[in-house]
Scaffold this motif. Structure first.
Motif, PDB file in Angstrom:
ATOM      1  N   TRP A 198     102.278  51.696  27.779  1.00 51.69           N
ATOM      2  CA  TRP A 198     100.819  51.619  27.721  1.00 51.69           C
ATOM      3  C   TRP A 198     100.245  51.068  29.024  1.00 51.69           C
ATOM      4  CZ3 TRP A 198     101.108  48.567  22.495  1.00 51.69           C
ATOM      5  CH2 TRP A 198     101.568  49.429  21.486  1.00 51.69           C
ATOM      6  N   GLY A 199     101.070  50.992  30.046  1.00 53.93           N
ATOM      7  CA  GLY A 199     100.662  50.357  31.282  1.00 53.93           C
ATOM      8  C   GLY A 199      99.798  51.225  32.170  1.00 53.93           C
ATOM      9  N   PRO A 200      99.223  50.608  33.208  1.00 54.40           N
ATOM     10  CA  PRO A 200      98.375  51.325  34.152  1.00 54.40           C
ATOM     11  C   PRO A 200      99.187  52.171  35.119  1.00 54.40           C
ATOM     12  CG  PRO A 200      98.664  49.075  34.879  1.00 54.40           C
ATOM     13  CD  PRO A 200      99.357  49.173  33.556  1.00 54.40           C
ATOM     14  N   ASP A 201      98.503  53.030  35.839  1.00 52.84           N
ATOM     15  CA  ASP A 201      99.158  53.812  36.886  1.00 52.84           C
ATOM     16  C   ASP A 201      99.360  52.990  38.145  1.00 52.84           C
ATOM     17  OD1 ASP A 201      99.198  56.782  35.831  1.00 52.84           O
ATOM     18  OD2 ASP A 201      97.256  55.956  35.281  1.00 52.84           O
ATOM     19  N   GLU A 202      98.468  52.001  38.375  1.00 53.28           N
ATOM     20  CA  GLU A 202      98.547  51.188  39.587  1.00 53.28           C
ATOM     21  C   GLU A 202      98.182  49.742  39.273  1.00 53.28           C
ATOM     22  OE1 GLU A 202      96.162  52.807  42.825  1.00 53.28           O
ATOM     23  OE2 GLU A 202      96.057  54.709  41.748  1.00 53.28           O
ATOM     24  N   ILE A 203      98.824  48.811  39.952  1.00 53.97           N
ATOM     25  CA  ILE A 203      98.397  47.414  39.966  1.00 53.97           C
ATOM     26  C   ILE A 203      97.573  47.230  41.237  1.00 53.97           C
ATOM     27  CG2 ILE A 203      99.124  45.013  40.019  1.00 53.97           C
ATOM     28  CD1 ILE A 203      99.848  46.407  37.428  1.00 53.97           C
ATOM     29  N   ILE A 204      96.366  46.705  41.132  1.00 50.75           N
ATOM     30  CA  ILE A 204      95.483  46.572  42.287  1.00 50.75           C
ATOM     31  C   ILE A 204      95.074  45.113  42.480  1.00 50.75           C
ATOM     32  CG2 ILE A 204      94.598  48.925  42.101  1.00 50.75           C
ATOM     33  CD1 ILE A 204      92.129  47.849  40.721  1.00 50.75           C
ATOM     34  N   ASP A 205      94.619  44.806  43.673  1.00 46.92           N
ATOM     35  CA  ASP A 205      94.255  43.434  44.018  1.00 46.92           C
ATOM     36  C   ASP A 205      92.782  43.198  43.685  1.00 46.92           C
ATOM     37  OD1 ASP A 205      94.475  40.873  44.923  1.00 46.92           O
ATOM     38  OD2 ASP A 205      94.190  41.389  47.028  1.00 46.92           O
ATOM     39  N   GLN A 206      92.475  43.233  42.404  1.00 49.51           N
ATOM     40  CA  GLN A 206      91.101  43.015  41.948  1.00 49.51           C
ATOM     41  C   GLN A 206      91.125  42.092  40.734  1.00 49.51           C
ATOM     42  OE1 GLN A 206      88.617  43.974  44.037  1.00 49.51           O
ATOM     43  NE2 GLN A 206      87.893  45.907  43.216  1.00 49.51           N
ATOM     44  N   LYS A 207      91.770  40.951  40.891  1.00 50.66           N
ATOM     45  CA  LYS A 207      91.933  40.033  39.776  1.00 50.66           C
ATOM     46  C   LYS A 207      90.876  38.936  39.839  1.00 50.66           C
ATOM     47  CE  LYS A 207      96.916  40.813  39.561  1.00 50.66           C
ATOM     48  NZ  LYS A 207      98.261  40.188  39.672  1.00 50.66           N
ATOM     49  N   MET A 208      90.103  38.817  38.774  1.00 53.48           N
ATOM     50  CA  MET A 208      89.081  37.782  38.740  1.00 53.48           C
ATOM     51  C   MET A 208      88.843  37.347  37.309  1.00 53.48           C
ATOM     52  SD  MET A 208      85.006  37.870  39.729  1.00 53.48           S
ATOM     53  CE  MET A 208      84.663  38.868  38.277  1.00 53.48           C
ATOM     54  N   LEU A 209      89.039  36.085  37.039  1.00 54.66           N
ATOM     55  CA  LEU A 209      88.685  35.491  35.757  1.00 54.66           C
ATOM     56  C   LEU A 209      88.176  34.075  36.015  1.00 54.66           C
ATOM     57  CD1 LEU A 209      91.543  36.487  33.246  1.00 54.66           C
ATOM     58  CD2 LEU A 209      89.162  37.241  33.191  1.00 54.66           C
ATOM     59  N   TRP A 210      87.272  33.614  35.197  1.00 52.83           N
ATOM     60  CA  TRP A 210      86.753  32.256  35.234  1.00 52.83           C
ATOM     61  C   TRP A 210      87.914  31.264  35.296  1.00 52.83           C
ATOM     62  CZ3 TRP A 210      82.594  29.322  35.783  1.00 52.83           C
ATOM     63  CH2 TRP A 210      82.483  28.115  35.124  1.00 52.83           C
ATOM     64  N   PRO A 211      87.851  30.263  36.207  1.00 52.84           N
ATOM     65  CA  PRO A 211      86.689  29.781  36.957  1.00 52.84           C
ATOM     66  C   PRO A 211      86.425  30.455  38.304  1.00 52.84           C
ATOM     67  CG  PRO A 211      88.490  28.264  37.253  1.00 52.84           C
ATOM     68  CD  PRO A 211      88.987  29.311  36.305  1.00 52.84           C
ATOM     69  N   ASP A 212      87.052  31.576  38.582  1.00 54.81           N
ATOM     70  CA  ASP A 212      86.720  32.372  39.767  1.00 54.81           C
ATOM     71  C   ASP A 212      85.300  32.909  39.601  1.00 54.81           C
ATOM     72  OD1 ASP A 212      86.573  34.169  41.864  1.00 54.81           O
ATOM     73  OD2 ASP A 212      88.544  35.041  41.517  1.00 54.81           O
ATOM     74  N   THR A 213      84.448  32.700  40.596  1.00 54.21           N
ATOM     75  CA  THR A 213      83.050  33.142  40.482  1.00 54.21           C
ATOM     76  C   THR A 213      82.632  34.076  41.615  1.00 54.21           C
ATOM     77  OG1 THR A 213      82.330  31.111  41.601  1.00 54.21           O
ATOM     78  CG2 THR A 213      82.278  31.115  39.188  1.00 54.21           C
ATOM     79  N   ARG A 214      83.584  34.833  42.155  1.00 56.89           N
ATOM     80  CA  ARG A 214      83.217  35.810  43.178  1.00 56.89           C
ATOM     81  C   ARG A 214      82.215  36.824  42.634  1.00 56.89           C
ATOM     82  NH1 ARG A 214      88.900  37.990  44.971  1.00 56.89           N
ATOM     83  NH2 ARG A 214      89.384  37.224  42.865  1.00 56.89           N
ATOM     84  N   VAL A 215      81.439  37.399  43.542  1.00 56.51           N
ATOM     85  CA  VAL A 215      80.407  38.366  43.163  1.00 56.51           C
ATOM     86  C   VAL A 215      81.024  39.764  43.051  1.00 56.51           C
ATOM     87  CG1 VAL A 215      78.203  39.408  43.806  1.00 56.51           C
ATOM     88  CG2 VAL A 215      78.678  37.014  44.402  1.00 56.51           C
ATOM     89  N   VAL A 216      80.797  40.427  41.934  1.00 55.26           N
ATOM     90  CA  VAL A 216      81.146  41.844  41.840  1.00 55.26           C
ATOM     91  C   VAL A 216      80.180  42.594  42.754  1.00 55.26           C
ATOM     92  CG1 VAL A 216      81.282  43.849  40.335  1.00 55.26           C
ATOM     93  CG2 VAL A 216      81.994  41.596  39.486  1.00 55.26           C
ATOM     94  N   PRO A 217      80.656  43.350  43.741  1.00 56.90           N
ATOM     95  CA  PRO A 217      79.754  44.004  44.694  1.00 56.90           C
ATOM     96  C   PRO A 217      78.704  44.871  44.008  1.00 56.90           C
ATOM     97  CG  PRO A 217      82.019  44.181  45.431  1.00 56.90           C
ATOM     98  CD  PRO A 217      82.072  43.625  44.038  1.00 56.90           C
ATOM     99  N   PHE A 218      77.568  44.976  44.641  1.00 58.58           N
ATOM    100  CA  PHE A 218      76.458  45.784  44.127  1.00 58.58           C
ATOM    101  C   PHE A 218      76.551  47.194  44.696  1.00 58.58           C
ATOM    102  CE2 PHE A 218      75.189  41.365  44.435  1.00 58.58           C
ATOM    103  CZ  PHE A 218      74.594  41.109  43.203  1.00 58.58           C
ATOM    104  N   HIS A 219      76.333  48.190  43.870  1.00 57.23           N
ATOM    105  CA  HIS A 219      76.366  49.567  44.379  1.00 57.23           C
ATOM    106  C   HIS A 219      75.112  49.915  45.159  1.00 57.23           C
ATOM    107  CE1 HIS A 219      74.055  50.470  40.585  1.00 57.23           C
ATOM    108  NE2 HIS A 219      73.424  51.278  41.405  1.00 57.23           N
TER     109      HIS A 219
END
Length: 283
Positions: A198-219
């Protein structure tokens, strides 16, 4: 008289374009809301059917990417369906998974075939005490807050989900609130398909969970200045520390081999005018 008629034709043409844009924006908004209602009740077959058949379709979730219709099906009909409802298409008694969708910002490209949407989700989830001995999660309840930065594609005149990026931002249990949430509240996938069925096709460097508060970029660019936000301003260093010490900014970049074609709106950054890539993927 001829000049007046020409002017009227021009106005009618502009009104038609504006009406089409507004109509498309409303339809994209409805498509996502409908997706949310299906997701609430674990109707995963219906969710998968909402995705475009385009080979570049994907879902990004928890530092991983599920590619194409088969990968997307593996996420919803594999991971979610088997974990939450034991393979059933639909709800099971005593399991709550409500997604409240709000603060939506929809932009449709000039062709009327591709759109972006930024939207916030507030999830209420858990199990009723009466199913504590029959549901694998036992008796649990939690909140989840997250952000979508999605893309939609019009295929054969129908708006469909295309590139879905969901960033679960924070979790909180009712008893302790969000300030005591354990880190890595939802474990990151570590194996890809087929090692994980049931796994993904790729592991990517987009890991963010609280208390990380980085901004999700705006389109979209800033509505007044037309500028993009500097990457360093999207990062989240510890209080009083240098930005260079923080996690790198998150990205909406496309996977290798995918691209957006054409030019469209312009925006300025530091006094220069640049082309904002057209929000369209030419199949």
């Amino acid at each position: 008289m001829d000049a007046d008629i020409a002017e009227l034709k021009k106005e009618v043409s502009l009104l038609r374009k504006e009406l089409s844009r507004v109509s498309d924006e409303a339809e994209v908004r409805k498509v996502h809301f409908k997706y949310g209602y299906y997701l609430d009740k674990c109707l995963y077959n219906e969710v998968v059917d909402m995705y475009a058949d385009h080979p570049d379709a994907y879902v990004e979730f928890l530092g991983s990417r599920y590619c194409g219709k088969l990968g997307i099906k593996r996420l919803y009909n594999g991971r979610f369906q088997n974990s939450f409802v034991k393979g059933r298409n639909g709800p099971v008694r005593g399991f709550l998974l409500d997604h409240i969708m709000m603060q939506d910002i929809v932009d449709v490209d000039q062709t009327g075939t591709h759109a972006w949407c930024r939207m916030r989700a507030l999830m209420q989830a858990g199990t009723h005490k009466s199913v504590r001995d029959t549901h694998p999660r036992g008796h649990v309840q939690w909140w989840e807050g997250g952000l979508y930065e999605n893309e939609y594609l019009k295929e054969n005149g129908v708006w469909k989900l295309f590139r879905y990026r969901y960033f679960p931002f924070w979790h909180a249990e009712h008893e302790t609130g969000w300030s005591l949430t354990r880190e890595n509240y939802v474990p990151w996938p570590t194996k890809t398909y087929p090692e994980d069925p049931w796994g993904p096709d790729e592991i990517i460097d987009q890991k963010m969970l609280w208390p990380d508060t980085r901004v999700v970029p705006f389109h979209y660019p800033h509505p007044v200045t037309g500028k993009r936000i500097n990457d360093d301003d999207l990062r989240a260093p510890n209080y009083g520390q240098e930005t260079s010490e923080a996690e790198p900014p998150l990205s909406l970049a496309l996977p290798e081999g995918q691209e957006r074609k054409g030019g469209g709106k312009t925006w300025s950054n530091e006094g220069s005018v640049r082309v904002l890539p057209e929000l369209v993927e030419n199949p």
